[in-house]
Design an enzyme around this catalytic site. Structure first.
Site, mmCIF file in Angstrom:
data_model
loop_
_atom_site.group_PDB
_atom_site.id
_atom_site.type_symbol
_atom_site.label_atom_id
_atom_site.label_comp_id
_atom_site.label_asym_id
_atom_site.label_seq_id
_atom_site.Cartn_x
_atom_site.Cartn_y
_atom_site.Cartn_z
ATOM 1 N N GLU A 164 -6.474 -6.116 4.108
ATOM 2 C CA GLU A 164 -5.085 -6.463 3.794
ATOM 3 C C GLU A 164 -4.627 -7.774 4.442
ATOM 4 O O GLU A 164 -3.846 -8.516 3.843
ATOM 5 C CB GLU A 164 -4.147 -5.313 4.158
ATOM 6 C CG GLU A 164 -4.414 -4.014 3.384
ATOM 7 C CD GLU A 164 -4.286 -4.162 1.861
ATOM 8 O OE1 GLU A 164 -3.766 -5.193 1.389
ATOM 9 O OE2 GLU A 164 -4.734 -3.246 1.144
ATOM 10 N N ASP A 197 -3.123 6.401 6.458
ATOM 11 C CA ASP A 197 -1.797 5.817 6.225
ATOM 12 C C ASP A 197 -1.356 4.958 7.411
ATOM 13 O O ASP A 197 -0.668 3.952 7.235
ATOM 14 C CB ASP A 197 -0.725 6.911 6.056
ATOM 15 C CG ASP A 197 -0.827 7.616 4.717
ATOM 16 O OD1 ASP A 197 -1.616 7.173 3.861
ATOM 17 O OD2 ASP A 197 -0.101 8.619 4.534
ATOM 18 N N HIS A 204 -7.619 -9.556 -3.707
ATOM 19 C CA HIS A 204 -8.508 -8.479 -3.260
ATOM 20 C C HIS A 204 -9.867 -8.528 -3.964
ATOM 21 O O HIS A 204 -10.827 -7.920 -3.493
ATOM 22 C CB HIS A 204 -7.867 -7.113 -3.529
ATOM 23 C CG HIS A 204 -6.998 -6.599 -2.420
ATOM 24 N ND1 HIS A 204 -7.450 -6.435 -1.126
ATOM 25 C CD2 HIS A 204 -5.713 -6.158 -2.413
ATOM 26 C CE1 HIS A 204 -6.474 -5.926 -0.381
ATOM 27 N NE2 HIS A 204 -5.398 -5.759 -1.134
ATOM 28 N N TYR A 206 -1.291 -6.212 7.365
ATOM 29 C CA TYR A 206 -0.976 -7.245 6.371
ATOM 30 C C TYR A 206 -0.577 -8.563 7.027
ATOM 31 O O TYR A 206 -1.212 -9.596 6.835
ATOM 32 C CB TYR A 206 0.180 -6.775 5.472
ATOM 33 C CG TYR A 206 -0.193 -5.693 4.486
ATOM 34 C CD1 TYR A 206 -0.188 -4.354 4.860
ATOM 35 C CD2 TYR A 206 -0.551 -6.001 3.186
ATOM 36 C CE1 TYR A 206 -0.517 -3.357 3.959
ATOM 37 C CE2 TYR A 206 -0.884 -5.002 2.274
ATOM 38 C CZ TYR A 206 -0.863 -3.682 2.662
ATOM 39 O OH TYR A 206 -1.199 -2.705 1.771
ATOM 40 N N HIS A 227 -1.696 -11.158 -4.799
ATOM 41 C CA HIS A 227 -2.261 -10.278 -3.775
ATOM 42 C C HIS A 227 -3.389 -9.405 -4.354
ATOM 43 O O HIS A 227 -4.498 -9.387 -3.830
ATOM 44 C CB HIS A 227 -1.149 -9.411 -3.184
ATOM 45 C CG HIS A 227 -1.608 -8.485 -2.101
ATOM 46 N ND1 HIS A 227 -1.507 -8.799 -0.768
ATOM 47 C CD2 HIS A 227 -2.184 -7.256 -2.148
ATOM 48 C CE1 HIS A 227 -2.005 -7.804 -0.044
ATOM 49 N NE2 HIS A 227 -2.417 -6.843 -0.859
ATOM 50 N N GLU A 228 -3.087 -8.712 -5.449
ATOM 51 C CA GLU A 228 -4.116 -7.801 -6.002
ATOM 52 C C GLU A 228 -5.313 -8.585 -6.513
ATOM 53 O O GLU A 228 -6.458 -8.156 -6.359
ATOM 54 C CB GLU A 228 -3.518 -6.910 -7.093
ATOM 55 C CG GLU A 228 -2.304 -6.082 -6.655
ATOM 56 C CD GLU A 228 -2.428 -5.409 -5.301
ATOM 57 O OE1 GLU A 228 -3.552 -5.082 -4.872
ATOM 58 O OE2 GLU A 228 -1.378 -5.211 -4.646
ATOM 59 N N GLU A 248 -5.593 -2.779 -6.155
ATOM 60 C CA GLU A 248 -6.608 -3.745 -6.558
ATOM 61 C C GLU A 248 -7.828 -3.117 -7.239
ATOM 62 O O GLU A 248 -8.963 -3.522 -6.953
ATOM 63 C CB GLU A 248 -7.044 -4.532 -5.321
ATOM 64 C CG GLU A 248 -7.754 -3.706 -4.215
ATOM 65 C CD GLU A 248 -6.847 -3.103 -3.165
ATOM 66 O OE1 GLU A 248 -5.658 -2.851 -3.465
ATOM 67 O OE2 GLU A 248 -7.323 -2.862 -2.047
HETATM 68 N N1 BES Z 1 -4.386 -1.789 -1.415
HETATM 69 C C1 BES Z 1 -2.976 -1.875 -1.366
HETATM 70 C C2 BES Z 1 -2.277 -0.613 -1.751
HETATM 71 C C3 BES Z 1 -2.639 0.581 -0.902
HETATM 72 C C4 BES Z 1 -2.604 0.516 0.469
HETATM 73 C C5 BES Z 1 -2.971 1.771 -1.499
HETATM 74 C C6 BES Z 1 -2.941 1.638 1.223
HETATM 75 C C7 BES Z 1 -3.308 2.880 -0.741
HETATM 76 C C8 BES Z 1 -3.304 2.818 0.629
HETATM 77 C C9 BES Z 1 -2.450 -3.024 -2.220
HETATM 78 O O1 BES Z 1 -3.299 -4.104 -2.309
HETATM 79 C C10 BES Z 1 -1.199 -3.524 -1.586
HETATM 80 O O2 BES Z 1 -1.276 -3.954 -0.478
HETATM 81 N N2 BES Z 1 -0.076 -3.468 -2.284
HETATM 82 C C11 BES Z 1 1.190 -3.941 -1.765
HETATM 83 C C12 BES Z 1 1.562 -5.278 -2.328
HETATM 84 C C13 BES Z 1 1.328 -6.439 -1.435
HETATM 85 C C14 BES Z 1 1.907 -7.718 -2.010
HETATM 86 C C15 BES Z 1 1.728 -6.281 -0.017
HETATM 87 C C16 BES Z 1 2.250 -2.938 -2.202
HETATM 88 O O3 BES Z 1 1.914 -1.955 -2.823
HETATM 89 O O4 BES Z 1 3.422 -3.159 -1.907
HETATM 90 ZN ZN ZN Z 2 -3.489 -5.163 -0.519
#
Ligand code: BES
Ligand code: ZN
Length: 642
Positions: free
Chosen positions: A357, A413, A338, A421, A334-335, A310
């Site tokens: 999230e 992580d 954010h 989520y 989703h993005e 995002e």
């Molecule tokens: N912000 C996250 C990606 C992220 C999370 C980067 C943790 C670094 C550390 C992004 O918004 C995200 O959640 N992406 C998901 C998609 C979503 C529809 C669940 C993905 O990458 O799958």
């Molecule tokens: Zn996200």
């Protein structure tokens, strides 16, 4: 019962004097008990253990980057000039996060005498910690107003991926893109790399002829010196700093929304994402104005390790979303969401990641419902719940399935499982159900406004929920219910069970195929969406025969399918069931897709199902093309002892 009063027996305390519950041991600072959260309020207690920054004393307010993007050496090289404010008047140092940076010099500047080189090279750079990097301590004198750090990044910086021309679709130009979340901004620039601190930024970039640089910022024109200028006037946390450089083209979707991509996929991406303006309209109607100016998307090379990221004004997206039928565009919702949850109102530490999230997954799903109707929204909820149940089952320890994570998580992580989520999303669905949709919508809209451009904790949210909603509707929810959602592990008793007729139909058909009543070609799949396929594939039981795998594969050509989500679901089953005819296509998939959501579990499943050697051989070929973030994760999966 008021959620404002402490629960009686051994439960988590939800008065706002103590934010302690379960494994959360830190008492909330005194100023959070009574004072409303002011914009840029001083932080008294540091609650982010993934930063060295002394943000309780001094806070970075602006960074100006002046960088050469050097593809020959795979480094960013130049200066970061930092403005800061003193939170504690007695502060004598500015402590920054760095990781794998080489620091050439540090100058402290005096605004009233800008030519004053200040204290010159006086700084200390500590030995590196494998997770946190190296602490950079810069002594300040009373008249220091800025610091300027001359530095370069490392060619192996975890937050940057440098692709050779051969690794791009166009094959002519190299490509660079960043990924700062969660704690990799410090591999890009010396910063206070914590979501608790917000800063504005500006940047001047020099790139090789023919390449276009983009950032998570307003873009200025290329000037007469060939330099590109960027400005982010709204305060953002460091993890939203972003850069991409490549042979990148643009296609408008409307006057303030468009797509950037390499030429080969530009038209397809603009078509796939053509409903983004409708998503923005739904989001704005529900939760208030979009506050960031333009909203563009960039489709990155396939090694991008996420579905989407995002970055403000410019979401970074995986090309695996371009399925041709808009079936995976919930990731765009989703993005974009954010832009409210996360970018506007930000978790102040990664222990509170669900504030980013979970809220975003909830908003995403509301927008999908608004645009495409209840049936699709419910299918997406049900698929999410299946994933959440898996993550809860597989959690290394129960505390990691709490929304408010324990203080001792080993790496950010750990905060990004389906708990943040989907459990977060279902918590907000639960609140919506209890308070009523109209009331809850109004509440959330006010929440985004009230905390706009601030970083907050779970406890700040709960206090706001109490003050704004619960006092008016005291019977809507009990303290115990709230505690269970936020501070207890596992699935709460009050979690919704989304009912999808479409999925019931899939399950019924699946059952008759499994019972041998029909063959795969008799399955009525003509109208199945990607969602129904995912439900079908994920629901297959253990112990399918090779004949059954072959029956499905022949009827539907699942091996080699172009939809990355369906392919992933099929390959997971194929690995668990030992269906070898899928292996060559799985090899090709692992060689061409770097999205972590797919490849981490595929490698882990290969290892767990007797194919470690095969997995290692594929990984050996694929690793150089993977992003450094993915390399670290898969190294840990395949070679945990090294
Ligand atoms: N912000 C996250 C990606 C992220 C999370 C980067 C943790 C670094 C550390 C992004 O918004 C995200 O959640 N992406 C998901 C998609 C979503 C529809 C669940 C993905 O990458 O799958
Ligand atoms: Zn996200």
């Amino acid at each position: 019962m008021s959620i404002f009063k402490p629960a009686l027996l051994g439960a988590c305390v939800l008065t706002f004097s103590i934010g302690a519950c379960g494994n959360q041991q830190v008492a909330e600072p005194a100023d959070r008990q009574v004072a409303p959260v002011e914009r840029q309020a001083p932080v008294i207690v540091k609650d982010d253990k993934f930063t060295y920054a002394n943000y309780d004393e001094v806070r970075v307010t602006h960074v100006d980057l002046n960088l050469d993007v050097n593809f020959d050496d795979k480094i960013l090289d130049g200066t970061a000039t930092i403005d800061f404010e003193r939170v504690a008047s007695a502060a004598t140092t500015l402590v920054l996060d760095t990781k794998d940076l080489s620091i050439r010099s540090v100058a402290t500047l005096n605004g009233s005498n800008p030519t004053n080189p200040g204290t010159g090279n006086s700084y200390t750079l500590d030995d590196a910690d494998p997770v946190l990097g190296s602490k950079l301590t810069i002594p300040l004198t009373d008249d220091t107003t800025q610091v300027r750090i001359a530095y370069s990044t490392s060619p192996t910086a975890e937050g940057l991926q440098w692709l050779s021309p051969a690794q791009t679709a166009g094959k002519k130009y190299p490509y660079l893109f960043s990924q700062a979340q969660a704690i990799n901004a410090r591999t890009i620039a010396p910063l206070q790399d914590t979501p608790a601190v917000r800063m504005t930024y500006s940047a001047t970039l020099r790139v090789p002829e023919g390449l276009l640089p983009l950032m998570s910022a307003e873009q200025g024109d290329k000037d007469e010196n060939g330099e590109f200028h960027f400005k982010m006037p709204q305060p953002i946390p460091s993890y939203l700093l972003a850069i991409a450089v490549g042979d990148i083209k643009f296609k408008a979707i409307n006057d303030h929304i468009g797509v950037y991509a390499e030429d080969y996929i530009l038209d397809a991406a603009a078509e796939e994402f053509s409903e983004t303006p409708l998503m923005e309209a739904a989001n704005t109607r529900l939760y208030g104005p979009y506050r960031w100016g333009r909203y563009d998307l960039i489709v990155l090379p396939p090694s991008f390790p996420f579905g989407g990221m995002e970055n403000p004004r410019l979401s970074f997206m995986t090309p695996t979303l371009i399925a041709g039928d808009k079936s995976l565009t919930n990731v765009v919702a989703h993005e974009l969401a954010h832009s409210w949850s996360g970018n506007l109102v930000t978790n102040s530490s990664w222990r509170d990641a669900w504030l980013n999230e979970g809220f975003t997954s909830y908003v995403e799903n509301r927008v999908m419902e608004d645009l495409y109707g209840k049936n699709r929204a419910v299918m997406e909820q049900a698929l999410g719940l299946e994933d959440l149940k898996r993550d809860v089952r597989e959690a290394a320890r129960p505390e990691l399935t709490q929304l408010k994570l324990p203080a001792d998580i080993a790496h950010p992580d750990d905060a990004f499982t389906q708990v943040a989520y989907v459990k977060g999303q279902f918590f907000l669905m639960f609140l919506e159900e209890r308070f009523g949709r109209a009331e809850f919508d109004a509440f959330l809209k006010n929440y985004f406004d009230k905390f706009a451009f601030q970083s907050i904790t779970t406890e700040d949210f709960i206090k706001y929920l109490h003050d704004q909603l619960h006092v008016k509707n005291p019977d809507a929810l009990t303290r115990e219910e709230l505690d269970e959602w936020v501070y207890r592990p596992g699935l709460p008793a009050t979690i919704a069970n989304p009912q999808s007729d479409a999925f019931d139909n899939v399950a019924a058909q699946s059952a008759s195929w499994l019972a041998g009543e029909i063959t795969a070609s008799d399955l009525q799949t003509a109208n199945w969406s990607t969602h129904e396929w995912l439900h079908f594939l994920n629901g297959l039981p253990e112990g399918l025969t090779q004949m059954q795998f072959a029956d499905l594969d022949q009827a539907f050509s699942l091996t080699g399918t172009q939809n990355a989500e369906t392919a992933y679901a099929w390959y997971m089953q194929a690995i668990k069931g030992g269906y070898e005819p899928a292996l060559p296509a799985l090899d090709a998939f692992l060689m061409s897709v770097g999205r972590g959501k797919f490849i981490y579990r595929l490698y882990a499943a290969l290892k767990d199902n007797g194919r470690a050697e095969w997995a290692e051989a594929v990984y050996k070929k694929a690793r150089p093309g993977y992003h450094p973030i993915a390399q670290r994760r898969i190294d840990g999966i395949l070679f945990p002892d090294e």
